[in-house]
Design a protein around this motif. Structure first.
Motif, PDB file in Angstrom:
ATOM      1  N   MET A  37     -14.976  15.911 -33.934  1.00 34.61           N
ATOM      2  CA  MET A  37     -16.029  16.883 -34.256  1.00 34.61           C
ATOM      3  C   MET A  37     -15.751  18.233 -33.605  1.00 34.61           C
ATOM      4  N   LEU A  38     -15.296  18.213 -32.354  1.00 39.41           N
ATOM      5  CA  LEU A  38     -14.929  19.477 -31.701  1.00 39.41           C
ATOM      6  C   LEU A  38     -13.804  20.178 -32.439  1.00 39.41           C
ATOM      7  N   ASN A  39     -12.810  19.412 -32.869  1.00 38.57           N
ATOM      8  CA  ASN A  39     -11.703  19.984 -33.617  1.00 38.57           C
ATOM      9  C   ASN A  39     -12.198  20.600 -34.923  1.00 38.57           C
ATOM     10  N   SER A  40     -13.108  19.926 -35.602  1.00 41.71           N
ATOM     11  CA  SER A  40     -13.661  20.452 -36.849  1.00 41.71           C
ATOM     12  C   SER A  40     -14.452  21.730 -36.608  1.00 41.71           C
ATOM     13  N   ILE A  41     -15.205  21.754 -35.531  1.00 38.61           N
ATOM     14  CA  ILE A  41     -15.982  22.960 -35.214  1.00 38.61           C
ATOM     15  C   ILE A  41     -15.055  24.141 -34.959  1.00 38.61           C
ATOM     16  N   PHE A  42     -13.992  23.931 -34.191  1.00 34.69           N
ATOM     17  CA  PHE A  42     -13.073  25.032 -33.922  1.00 34.69           C
ATOM     18  C   PHE A  42     -12.309  25.441 -35.175  1.00 34.69           C
ATOM     19  N   ASN A  43     -11.978  24.484 -36.047  1.00 32.94           N
ATOM     20  CA  ASN A  43     -11.359  24.829 -37.330  1.00 32.94           C
ATOM     21  C   ASN A  43     -12.295  25.700 -38.160  1.00 32.94           C
ATOM     22  N   MET A  44     -13.569  25.328 -38.203  1.00 26.87           N
ATOM     23  CA  MET A  44     -14.534  26.094 -38.980  1.00 26.87           C
ATOM     24  C   MET A  44     -14.750  27.490 -38.409  1.00 26.87           C
ATOM     25  N   LEU A  45     -14.785  27.606 -37.092  1.00 26.08           N
ATOM     26  CA  LEU A  45     -14.949  28.926 -36.481  1.00 26.08           C
ATOM     27  C   LEU A  45     -13.764  29.829 -36.790  1.00 26.08           C
ATOM     28  N   ALA A  46     -12.544  29.292 -36.705  1.00 30.19           N
ATOM     29  CA  ALA A  46     -11.357  30.088 -37.010  1.00 30.19           C
ATOM     30  C   ALA A  46     -11.325  30.482 -38.481  1.00 30.19           C
ATOM     31  N   GLU A  47     -11.689  29.563 -39.369  1.00 32.87           N
ATOM     32  CA  GLU A  47     -11.726  29.882 -40.801  1.00 32.87           C
ATOM     33  C   GLU A  47     -12.812  30.915 -41.098  1.00 32.87           C
ATOM     34  N   ASN A  48     -13.923  30.845 -40.388  1.00 35.23           N
ATOM     35  CA  ASN A  48     -15.000  31.806 -40.606  1.00 35.23           C
ATOM     36  C   ASN A  48     -14.571  33.209 -40.211  1.00 35.23           C
ATOM     37  N   LEU A  49     -13.787  33.330 -39.156  1.00 36.88           N
ATOM     38  CA  LEU A  49     -13.298  34.658 -38.762  1.00 36.88           C
ATOM     39  C   LEU A  49     -12.357  35.235 -39.808  1.00 36.88           C
ATOM     40  N   ASN A  50     -11.593  34.376 -40.469  1.00 34.59           N
ATOM     41  CA  ASN A  50     -10.686  34.837 -41.521  1.00 34.59           C
ATOM     42  C   ASN A  50     -11.404  35.061 -42.842  1.00 34.59           C
ATOM     43  N   GLY A  51     -12.651  34.639 -42.926  1.00 39.26           N
ATOM     44  CA  GLY A  51     -13.434  34.839 -44.138  1.00 39.26           C
ATOM     45  C   GLY A  51     -13.170  33.801 -45.208  1.00 39.26           C
ATOM     46  N   GLY A  52     -12.533  32.702 -44.872  1.00 40.68           N
ATOM     47  CA  GLY A  52     -12.196  31.704 -45.871  1.00 40.68           C
ATOM     48  C   GLY A  52     -12.971  30.415 -45.769  1.00 40.68           C
ATOM     49  N   LEU A  53     -14.078  30.397 -45.053  1.00 42.49           N
ATOM     50  CA  LEU A  53     -14.825  29.151 -44.866  1.00 42.49           C
ATOM     51  C   LEU A  53     -15.793  28.936 -46.019  1.00 42.49           C
ATOM     52  N   THR A  54     -15.753  27.753 -46.569  1.00 42.15           N
ATOM     53  CA  THR A  54     -16.714  27.347 -47.588  1.00 42.15           C
ATOM     54  C   THR A  54     -17.332  26.022 -47.152  1.00 42.15           C
ATOM     55  N   THR A  55     -18.385  25.648 -47.824  1.00 43.79           N
ATOM     56  CA  THR A  55     -19.042  24.387 -47.502  1.00 43.79           C
ATOM     57  C   THR A  55     -18.115  23.205 -47.767  1.00 43.79           C
ATOM     58  N   VAL A  56     -17.360  23.289 -48.847  1.00 46.06           N
ATOM     59  CA  VAL A  56     -16.435  22.209 -49.183  1.00 46.06           C
ATOM     60  C   VAL A  56     -15.363  22.071 -48.111  1.00 46.06           C
ATOM     61  N   LYS A  57     -14.822  23.204 -47.647  1.00 44.32           N
ATOM     62  CA  LYS A  57     -13.802  23.161 -46.595  1.00 44.32           C
ATOM     63  C   LYS A  57     -14.350  22.556 -45.319  1.00 44.32           C
ATOM     64  N   SER A  58     -15.566  22.911 -44.957  1.00 41.65           N
ATOM     65  CA  SER A  58     -16.127  22.384 -43.717  1.00 41.65           C
ATOM     66  C   SER A  58     -16.344  20.877 -43.807  1.00 41.65           C
ATOM     67  N   ILE A  59     -16.783  20.393 -44.960  1.00 39.52           N
ATOM     68  CA  ILE A  59     -16.962  18.948 -45.137  1.00 39.52           C
ATOM     69  C   ILE A  59     -15.623  18.238 -45.122  1.00 39.52           C
ATOM     70  N   VAL A  60     -14.611  18.832 -45.752  1.00 39.88           N
ATOM     71  CA  VAL A  60     -13.278  18.231 -45.769  1.00 39.88           C
ATOM     72  C   VAL A  60     -12.680  18.207 -44.370  1.00 39.88           C
ATOM     73  N   PHE A  61     -12.848  19.293 -43.609  1.00 38.69           N
ATOM     74  CA  PHE A  61     -12.364  19.320 -42.221  1.00 38.69           C
ATOM     75  C   PHE A  61     -12.973  18.170 -41.424  1.00 38.69           C
ATOM     76  N   LEU A  62     -14.285  18.047 -41.492  1.00 38.25           N
ATOM     77  CA  LEU A  62     -14.979  17.022 -40.704  1.00 38.25           C
ATOM     78  C   LEU A  62     -14.604  15.613 -41.155  1.00 38.25           C
ATOM     79  N   ALA A  63     -14.636  15.364 -42.448  1.00 34.94           N
ATOM     80  CA  ALA A  63     -14.328  14.025 -42.952  1.00 34.94           C
ATOM     81  C   ALA A  63     -12.875  13.652 -42.683  1.00 34.94           C
ATOM     82  N   GLY A  64     -11.974  14.603 -42.877  1.00 29.89           N
ATOM     83  CA  GLY A  64     -10.555  14.319 -42.640  1.00 29.89           C
ATOM     84  C   GLY A  64     -10.256  14.039 -41.182  1.00 29.89           C
TER      85      GLY A  64
END
Length: 114
Positions: A37-64
């Motif tokens: 979960m921590l890894n997913s949160i940091f992935n989402m934060l980094a993607e959000n800074l790049n402007g490429g975060l979507t809901t689908v990506k965040s769910i895929v990050f967490l589930a994967g």
């Protein structure tokens, strides 16, 4: 941002005040879940800074991340080998990589202001 901080504070308070007991057999799975979960949160934060975060990506990050970690933990338990350490090293490396990305972004943003 206020909601995130409030949720974090309420979660810490609830965790300290609740008397939850779990079997030591699940310690590996719980630690892998928290790390995933921590890894997913940091992935989402980094993607959000790049402007490429979507809901689908965040769910895929967490589930994967959860599926990868728990699969390695389960296989390791069945074989009697500490294979879950591979997930710990991979997630730790990825967390540090994402921290570096976020710090570089903030430093570049600060340098542009000057």
């Amino acid at each position: 941002m206020i909601y995130v901080a409030a949720g974090l504070v309420l979660g810490v308070i609830a965790g300290l005040n609740l008397n939850l007991v779990y079997s030591p057999e699940y310690a590996v799975y719980i630690s892998l879940t928290v790390l995933a979960m921590l890894n997913s949160i940091f992935n989402m934060l980094a993607e959000n800074l790049n402007g490429g975060l979507t809901t689908v990506k965040s769910i895929v990050f967490l589930a994967g991340d959860l599926a990868f970690a728990l699969f390695l933990g389960y296989i390791g338990e069945q074989l009697g080998l500490p294979i879950y350490l591979a997930a710990i090293f991979a997630f730790g490396n990825n967390i540090y990589k994402n921290l570096k990305i976020m710090l570089n972004y903030l430093l570049e943003k600060n340098n542009k202001k000057k």
